[in-house]
Design an enzyme around this catalytic site. Sequence first.
Site, PDB file in Angstrom:
ATOM      1  N   ASP A  38       0.700  -1.205   0.019  1.00  0.00           N
ATOM      2  CA  ASP A  38      -0.094   0.052   0.247  1.00  0.00           C
ATOM      3  C   ASP A  38       0.699   1.237  -0.073  1.00  0.00           C
ATOM      4  OD1 ASP A  38      -2.358   1.495   0.075  1.00  0.00           O
ATOM      5  OD2 ASP A  38      -2.577   1.312   2.397  1.00  0.00           O
ATOM      6  N   GLY A  39       0.239   2.319  -0.842  1.00  0.00           N
ATOM      7  CA  GLY A  39       0.821   3.703  -0.480  1.00  0.00           C
ATOM      8  C   GLY A  39       1.737   4.193  -2.017  1.00  0.00           C
ATOM      9  N   HIS A  55       3.568   3.156  -9.170  1.00  0.00           N
ATOM     10  CA  HIS A  55       3.106   1.857  -9.210  1.00  0.00           C
ATOM     11  C   HIS A  55       4.251   1.071  -9.723  1.00  0.00           C
ATOM     12  CE1 HIS A  55      -0.820   2.296  -8.419  1.00  0.00           C
ATOM     13  NE2 HIS A  55      -1.174   3.240  -9.202  1.00  0.00           N
ATOM     14  N   SER A  83      -7.027  -4.699  -5.540  1.00  0.00           N
ATOM     15  CA  SER A  83      -8.318  -5.227  -4.915  1.00  0.00           C
ATOM     16  C   SER A  83      -9.357  -4.925  -6.000  1.00  0.00           C
ATOM     17  CB  SER A  83      -8.699  -4.429  -3.870  1.00  0.00           C
ATOM     18  OG  SER A  83      -8.919  -2.922  -4.047  1.00  0.00           O
ATOM     19  N   ASP A  85     -12.008  -3.143  -5.391  1.00  0.00           N
ATOM     20  CA  ASP A  85     -12.583  -1.702  -5.183  1.00  0.00           C
ATOM     21  C   ASP A  85     -11.303  -0.908  -6.240  1.00  0.00           C
ATOM     22  OD1 ASP A  85     -14.424  -2.077  -3.345  1.00  0.00           O
ATOM     23  OD2 ASP A  85     -13.191  -1.821  -1.666  1.00  0.00           O
ATOM     24  N   ASN A  86     -10.247  -1.339  -6.290  1.00  0.00           N
ATOM     25  CA  ASN A  86      -9.219  -0.650  -7.340  1.00  0.00           C
ATOM     26  C   ASN A  86      -9.821  -0.631  -8.615  1.00  0.00           C
ATOM     27  OD1 ASN A  86      -6.429  -1.820  -5.426  1.00  0.00           O
ATOM     28  ND2 ASN A  86      -7.676  -0.308  -5.085  1.00  0.00           N
ATOM     29  N   ARG A 207       1.163  -4.719   6.434  1.00  0.00           N
ATOM     30  CA  ARG A 207       0.526  -3.643   5.641  1.00  0.00           C
ATOM     31  C   ARG A 207       1.364  -2.353   5.725  1.00  0.00           C
ATOM     32  NH1 ARG A 207      -5.645  -1.323   4.610  1.00  0.00           N
ATOM     33  NH2 ARG A 207      -4.881  -0.105   2.997  1.00  0.00           N
ATOM     34  N   ARG A 213      -5.844  -1.290   8.803  1.00  0.00           N
ATOM     35  CA  ARG A 213      -7.179  -2.003   8.502  1.00  0.00           C
ATOM     36  C   ARG A 213      -6.877  -2.977   7.613  1.00  0.00           C
ATOM     37  NH1 ARG A 213      -8.848   0.692   3.827  1.00  0.00           N
ATOM     38  NH2 ARG A 213      -7.708   2.894   3.606  1.00  0.00           N
TER      39      ARG A 213
END
Length: 258
Positions: A38-39, A55, A83, A85-86, A207, A213
Amino acid sequence: MADWKRAIRRVLYPAYEARVVKFLPTDRLPKHVGVMLDGNRRWAKAVGADTAHGHRAGAANIEPLLGWCEEVGIEVVTLWLLSTDNLNRPAAELEPLMTIIEDAVASLADQKRWRLHPVGALDLLPAATARRLKESEDATREVDGMLVNVAVGYGGRREIADAVRSLLLEHAEKGTSLEDLAHDIDVDSISEHLYTKGQPDPDLVIRTSGEQRLGGFLLWQSAKSEFYFCEAFWPDFRRVDFLRAIRAYAERERRFGA
């Protein structure tokens, strides 16, 4: 960061990392590690670059991570690259990201060091992306190395729904009545239909980026996992950060609800 600080770190960190590795208790290390990479976008913004650059920087950090995992004897790694969602991101970001993921996974496959296994709803991905992921899996099927789950188009809720759907279809083909199925269904029968079926659940989930989360990562499998949250954005995640996560895991007393 000032040049003199970088120079000091280049000198001190290898010695510090070697000491951490030396004192890791080999009988308390994780066998399966899940990593939420992440990030990337926030890292790109921080360095004044575009999202695609973030990326690409993140993709470049995957191979070093796998090397660190091999170093401490980890047997399974699950990398969350994209994900469900992505998939709702704008096409201007999503299209180059798909290409970056395809190329990164193909590069890992070319090395024949790791056995790659795509996990996720591949039917939601562009056909070319799904095809290249499957090709990488086929190309490494016989590799005697660490198993690397590549989670692309992955969502924990979607995985559980897919597992239940697969279970129902399997029993429909057998002619099992709904009453019998309702009587027989249990945790193990659902687990046998997950994307990671036959694999051990993750001992440790890492993470990056400071977020604390799960976000839907390995919801079923991580029920008894330990979690480690690192402040570094994924492109800045270093070997020392990884070793600290492994050390923190080894120092914990896992009770499994007892």
